[in-house]
Design a protein around this motif. Structure first.
Motif, PDB file in Angstrom:
ATOM      1  N   PHE A  47     -30.455  97.436 108.907  1.00 20.43           N
ATOM      2  CA  PHE A  47     -30.222  98.213 107.768  1.00 20.43           C
ATOM      3  C   PHE A  47     -30.760  97.540 106.357  1.00 20.43           C
ATOM      4  CE2 PHE A  47     -26.946  98.714 110.799  1.00 20.43           C
ATOM      5  CZ  PHE A  47     -26.719 100.141 110.977  1.00 20.43           C
ATOM      6  N   TYR A  48     -32.202  97.517 106.604  1.00 20.55           N
ATOM      7  CA  TYR A  48     -32.875  96.542 105.653  1.00 20.55           C
ATOM      8  C   TYR A  48     -34.126  97.229 105.156  1.00 20.55           C
ATOM      9  CZ  TYR A  48     -35.207  91.662 104.849  1.00 20.55           C
ATOM     10  OH  TYR A  48     -35.726  90.834 104.241  1.00 20.55           O
ATOM     11  N   PRO A  49     -34.044  98.065 104.106  1.00 16.56           N
ATOM     12  CA  PRO A  49     -32.787  98.566 103.521  1.00 16.56           C
ATOM     13  C   PRO A  49     -32.051  99.666 104.264  1.00 16.56           C
ATOM     14  CG  PRO A  49     -34.507  99.382 102.198  1.00 16.56           C
ATOM     15  CD  PRO A  49     -35.022  98.653 103.262  1.00 16.56           C
ATOM     16  N   LEU A  50     -30.840 100.102 103.960  1.00 14.22           N
ATOM     17  CA  LEU A  50     -30.197 101.287 104.391  1.00 14.22           C
ATOM     18  C   LEU A  50     -31.011 102.474 104.033  1.00 14.22           C
ATOM     19  CD1 LEU A  50     -27.600 102.476 105.546  1.00 14.22           C
ATOM     20  CD2 LEU A  50     -26.402 102.317 103.807  1.00 14.22           C
ATOM     21  N   HIS A  51     -31.206 103.524 104.833  1.00 10.93           N
ATOM     22  CA  HIS A  51     -32.010 104.613 104.367  1.00 10.93           C
ATOM     23  C   HIS A  51     -31.452 105.839 105.097  1.00 10.93           C
ATOM     24  CE1 HIS A  51     -34.102 104.585 108.181  1.00 10.93           C
ATOM     25  NE2 HIS A  51     -34.357 103.296 108.141  1.00 10.93           N
ATOM     26  N   ALA A  52     -32.132 106.892 104.824  1.00 12.60           N
ATOM     27  CA  ALA A  52     -31.535 108.489 105.523  1.00 12.60           C
ATOM     28  C   ALA A  52     -31.521 108.246 106.803  1.00 12.60           C
ATOM     29  CB  ALA A  52     -32.437 109.373 104.602  1.00 12.60           C
ATOM     30  N   GLY A  53     -32.215 107.690 107.391  1.00 10.82           N
ATOM     31  CA  GLY A  53     -32.435 107.793 109.054  1.00 10.82           C
ATOM     32  C   GLY A  53     -31.347 107.146 109.742  1.00 10.82           C
ATOM     33  N   HIS A  54     -30.922 105.696 108.931  1.00  7.46           N
ATOM     34  CA  HIS A  54     -29.580 105.124 109.506  1.00  7.46           C
ATOM     35  C   HIS A  54     -28.593 105.967 109.233  1.00  7.46           C
ATOM     36  CE1 HIS A  54     -31.920 101.336 107.913  1.00  7.46           C
ATOM     37  NE2 HIS A  54     -32.115 101.595 109.230  1.00  7.46           N
ATOM     38  N   LEU A  55     -28.361 106.671 107.997  1.00  6.86           N
ATOM     39  CA  LEU A  55     -27.241 107.530 108.058  1.00  6.86           C
ATOM     40  C   LEU A  55     -27.144 108.586 108.836  1.00  6.86           C
ATOM     41  CD1 LEU A  55     -27.132 107.719 103.887  1.00  6.86           C
ATOM     42  CD2 LEU A  55     -25.851 106.019 105.496  1.00  6.86           C
ATOM     43  N   GLY A  56     -28.105 109.085 109.296  1.00  5.45           N
ATOM     44  CA  GLY A  56     -28.342 110.188 110.018  1.00  5.45           C
ATOM     45  C   GLY A  56     -27.803 109.655 111.734  1.00  5.45           C
ATOM     46  N   LEU A  57     -28.204 108.582 111.858  1.00  4.05           N
ATOM     47  CA  LEU A  57     -27.939 108.088 113.235  1.00  4.05           C
ATOM     48  C   LEU A  57     -26.154 107.730 113.093  1.00  4.05           C
ATOM     49  CD1 LEU A  57     -28.070 106.530 116.095  1.00  4.05           C
ATOM     50  CD2 LEU A  57     -28.886 104.545 114.692  1.00  4.05           C
ATOM     51  N   VAL A  58     -25.850 107.314 112.154  1.00  2.00           N
ATOM     52  CA  VAL A  58     -24.394 107.020 112.070  1.00  2.00           C
ATOM     53  C   VAL A  58     -23.602 108.221 112.157  1.00  2.00           C
ATOM     54  CG1 VAL A  58     -22.727 106.168 110.492  1.00  2.00           C
ATOM     55  CG2 VAL A  58     -24.557 104.643 110.855  1.00  2.00           C
ATOM     56  N   ARG A  59     -23.859 109.209 111.398  1.00  2.00           N
ATOM     57  CA  ARG A  59     -23.384 110.457 111.526  1.00  2.00           C
ATOM     58  C   ARG A  59     -23.368 111.099 112.935  1.00  2.00           C
ATOM     59  NH1 ARG A  59     -21.761 112.947 106.897  1.00  2.00           N
ATOM     60  NH2 ARG A  59     -22.577 112.117 104.869  1.00  2.00           N
ATOM     61  N   PHE A  60     -24.552 110.993 113.478  1.00  2.00           N
ATOM     62  CA  PHE A  60     -24.760 111.705 114.893  1.00  2.00           C
ATOM     63  C   PHE A  60     -23.666 111.074 115.578  1.00  2.00           C
ATOM     64  CE2 PHE A  60     -26.401 111.041 119.281  1.00  2.00           C
ATOM     65  CZ  PHE A  60     -26.264 112.194 119.759  1.00  2.00           C
ATOM     66  N   ALA A  61     -23.570 109.315 115.892  1.00  2.00           N
ATOM     67  CA  ALA A  61     -22.805 108.747 116.407  1.00  2.00           C
ATOM     68  C   ALA A  61     -21.419 108.839 116.244  1.00  2.00           C
ATOM     69  CB  ALA A  61     -23.121 107.202 116.538  1.00  2.00           C
ATOM     70  N   ALA A  62     -20.960 108.934 114.903  1.00  2.00           N
ATOM     71  CA  ALA A  62     -19.557 109.279 114.803  1.00  2.00           C
ATOM     72  C   ALA A  62     -18.883 110.621 115.255  1.00  2.00           C
ATOM     73  CB  ALA A  62     -19.552 109.174 113.294  1.00  2.00           C
ATOM     74  N   SER A  63     -20.196 111.754 115.187  1.00  2.00           N
ATOM     75  CA  SER A  63     -19.816 112.979 115.601  1.00  2.00           C
ATOM     76  C   SER A  63     -19.361 113.044 117.353  1.00  2.00           C
ATOM     77  CB  SER A  63     -20.638 114.062 115.450  1.00  2.00           C
ATOM     78  OG  SER A  63     -21.711 113.814 116.105  1.00  2.00           O
ATOM     79  N   GLU A  64     -19.878 112.012 117.944  1.00  2.54           N
ATOM     80  CA  GLU A  64     -19.790 111.986 119.389  1.00  2.54           C
ATOM     81  C   GLU A  64     -18.987 110.785 119.781  1.00  2.54           C
ATOM     82  OE1 GLU A  64     -22.013 113.449 121.708  1.00  2.54           O
ATOM     83  OE2 GLU A  64     -22.469 114.964 120.313  1.00  2.54           O
ATOM     84  N   SER A  65     -18.165 110.019 118.754  1.00  2.00           N
ATOM     85  CA  SER A  65     -17.460 109.168 119.327  1.00  2.00           C
ATOM     86  C   SER A  65     -15.834 109.323 118.611  1.00  2.00           C
ATOM     87  CB  SER A  65     -18.043 107.725 118.936  1.00  2.00           C
ATOM     88  OG  SER A  65     -19.210 107.603 119.165  1.00  2.00           O
ATOM     89  N   ALA A  66     -14.915 109.004 119.600  1.00  2.00           N
ATOM     90  CA  ALA A  66     -13.778 108.951 119.061  1.00  2.00           C
ATOM     91  C   ALA A  66     -13.304 107.803 117.992  1.00  2.00           C
ATOM     92  CB  ALA A  66     -12.575 108.528 120.090  1.00  2.00           C
ATOM     93  N   ALA A  67     -13.945 106.669 118.444  1.00  2.00           N
ATOM     94  CA  ALA A  67     -14.236 105.401 117.377  1.00  2.00           C
ATOM     95  C   ALA A  67     -15.540 104.987 117.564  1.00  2.00           C
ATOM     96  CB  ALA A  67     -13.162 104.428 117.728  1.00  2.00           C
ATOM     97  N   LEU A  68     -15.817 104.406 116.362  1.00  2.00           N
ATOM     98  CA  LEU A  68     -17.372 103.874 116.242  1.00  2.00           C
ATOM     99  C   LEU A  68     -17.359 102.651 115.492  1.00  2.00           C
ATOM    100  CD1 LEU A  68     -20.727 104.521 116.645  1.00  2.00           C
ATOM    101  CD2 LEU A  68     -20.486 105.503 114.455  1.00  2.00           C
ATOM    102  N   THR A  69     -17.966 101.645 115.865  1.00  2.00           N
ATOM    103  CA  THR A  69     -18.418 100.586 115.424  1.00  2.00           C
ATOM    104  C   THR A  69     -19.830 100.318 114.935  1.00  2.00           C
ATOM    105  OG1 THR A  69     -16.546  99.282 116.373  1.00  2.00           O
ATOM    106  CG2 THR A  69     -18.270  98.104 115.399  1.00  2.00           C
ATOM    107  N   VAL A  70     -20.305  99.937 113.702  1.00  2.00           N
ATOM    108  CA  VAL A  70     -21.532  99.825 113.427  1.00  2.00           C
ATOM    109  C   VAL A  70     -21.728  98.147 113.107  1.00  2.00           C
ATOM    110  CG1 VAL A  70     -23.388 100.355 111.810  1.00  2.00           C
ATOM    111  CG2 VAL A  70     -21.584 102.114 112.380  1.00  2.00           C
ATOM    112  N   ILE A  71     -22.716  97.479 113.801  1.00  2.00           N
ATOM    113  CA  ILE A  71     -22.590  96.105 113.712  1.00  2.00           C
ATOM    114  C   ILE A  71     -23.906  96.103 112.564  1.00  2.00           C
ATOM    115  CG2 ILE A  71     -23.316  93.810 114.658  1.00  2.00           C
ATOM    116  CD1 ILE A  71     -21.662  94.427 117.018  1.00  2.00           C
TER     117      ILE A  71
END
Length: 373
Positions: free
Chosen positions: A11-35
């Motif tokens: 996330f160097y730096p955090l951008h729109a693609g990162h946020l799209g990935l996190v949103r997608f993963a969150a929608s497919e997961s009961a719980a989500l961890t981002v490292i």
């Protein structure tokens, strides 16, 4: 729906693609961890980048409330073709999950080829997202190479934190607006065409208060007839922060004509003390800044435009600015001399600040993305 999803990245730096990935993963997961992985060889800490992501998650509300962000130091060299490197890197991720009380992932989400191997190392399935970069044609590498040109693609929280902020301030009629205008014109012509003007909102508020007072009293009034209240200065300070942040969203270099800190001193000037609310806007709620340019009164003729207190307070106010900025351990530079010399000297400093802030260091083994950049 997977039980526990995992996303890793720098996330160097955090951008729109990162946020799209996190949103997608969150929608497919009961719980989500981002490292959020960071190394000592990079500019800016992994904790800072994790804070950007947490701010974006908070802004999204309940939709992303099941996402946990971990900031993890990882100095293990990246070698995609060696077992020792995979073991070293995955061991850090496993230890971070365990320390945070998070279970092993059941799915790994990524947009990079490494994701398949990483998922296998965790005994999890791999779920790809926008591998062709059709949804978000963007990368951290491209942004780092052209921060000014790709600024709109950086996540809002990161923009607010990464922007280089220069505050021009000083006593009345010492050339603050003259210098601010010259600096904005200079940088608009030199790579920052989108730079907004950040005006002195206190002056606009004074005009409004004067008009309201005349309407209420039904007659012309002088400046001495205006009744100033603590809430007036708090509103000025709040609005000044808003204007500055709006400029930071539009351009990575901000040149502001005064700020909420200066509003604190003007409240002290008019009311004898600074109220708690105004002080909060000038301290706890003050955006990060790189330097204050303090315009000196020496050698500058006083111009009375009908809205100023008078020449007699300039020296005292100058002392207040210098003393308080020093007390707060802020970076400040006193500018004395002709307008063109002030401009030249200020540009030399700002160019150096921008060069430092727009440079992203990488570890010596960095050749291809080890994770979602």
């Amino acid at each position: 729906m997977t039980a526990h999803g995992l996303v890793i990245g720098k996330f160097y730096p955090l951008h729109a693609g990162h946020l799209g990935l996190v949103r997608f993963a969150a929608s497919e997961s009961a719980a989500l961890t981002v490292i959020v992985l960071g190394t000592v060889f990079e500019s800016g800490s992994h904790e800072r980048r994790a804070d950007w992501l947490r701010a974006e998650l908070a802004a999204a509300g309940a939709e992303l409330g099941h996402v946990e962000v971990l900031a993890v130091r990882c100095d293990a060299p990246e070698e995609y073709g060696t077992e020792i490197a995979w073991v070293a890197n995955v061991a850090i991720m496993r230890a971070a999950l365990a320390a945070a009380g998070r279970p092993a992932p059941t799915a790994v989400f990524s947009s990079e080829p490494y994701g398949v191997e990483l998922a296998a190392r965790f005994g999890a399935e791999h779920r790809a997202y926008d591998v062709a970069r059709e949804g978000h044609p963007i990368s951290g590498t491209a942004i780092r190479a052209d921060l000014a040109g790709r600024w709109s693609e950086v996540a809002p929280a990161a923009r607010l934190d990464l922007a280089t902020r220069v505050i021009v301030t000083g006593a009345e009629s010492t050339g603050t607006t003259t210098l601010t205008t010259a600096l904005v014109d200079h940088y608009r012509a030199n790579g920052f065409a989108a730079m907004p003007v950040v005006p002195e909102y206190g002056r606009d508020f004074t005009y409004e208060l004067h008009a309201e007072t005349e309407e209420r009293l039904g007659r012309e009034v002088a400046m001495d007839d205006l009744v100033w209240l603590p809430e007036h200065f708090a509103r000025i300070a709040e609005r000044q922060n808003e204007l500055e942040d709006a400029a930071a969203m539009a351009c990575p270099l901000v040149i502001a004509d005064t700020d909420a800190f200066a509003t604190e001193l003007w409240e002290r000037r008019y009311l004898g003390a600074t109220s708690d609310e105004t002080h909060r806007f000038g301290t706890d709620r003050l955006p990060p800044r790189d330097v204050y340019l303090v315009t000196d009164h020496v050698g500058v003729p006083f111009f009375q435009d009908g809205w100023r207190d008078g020449e007699h307070i300039r020296a005292d106010m100058n002392g207040w600015f210098v003393d308080e900025l020093t007390r707060r351990d802020a970076s400040w530079v006193l500018l004395r001399g002709a307008p063109e010399e002030r401009l030249r000297y200020a540009v030399r400093l700002i160019d150096a600040l921008w060069a430092r802030n727009a440079t992203f260091a990488s570890p010596p083994w960095r050749s291809s993305p080890p994770s979602v950049e």
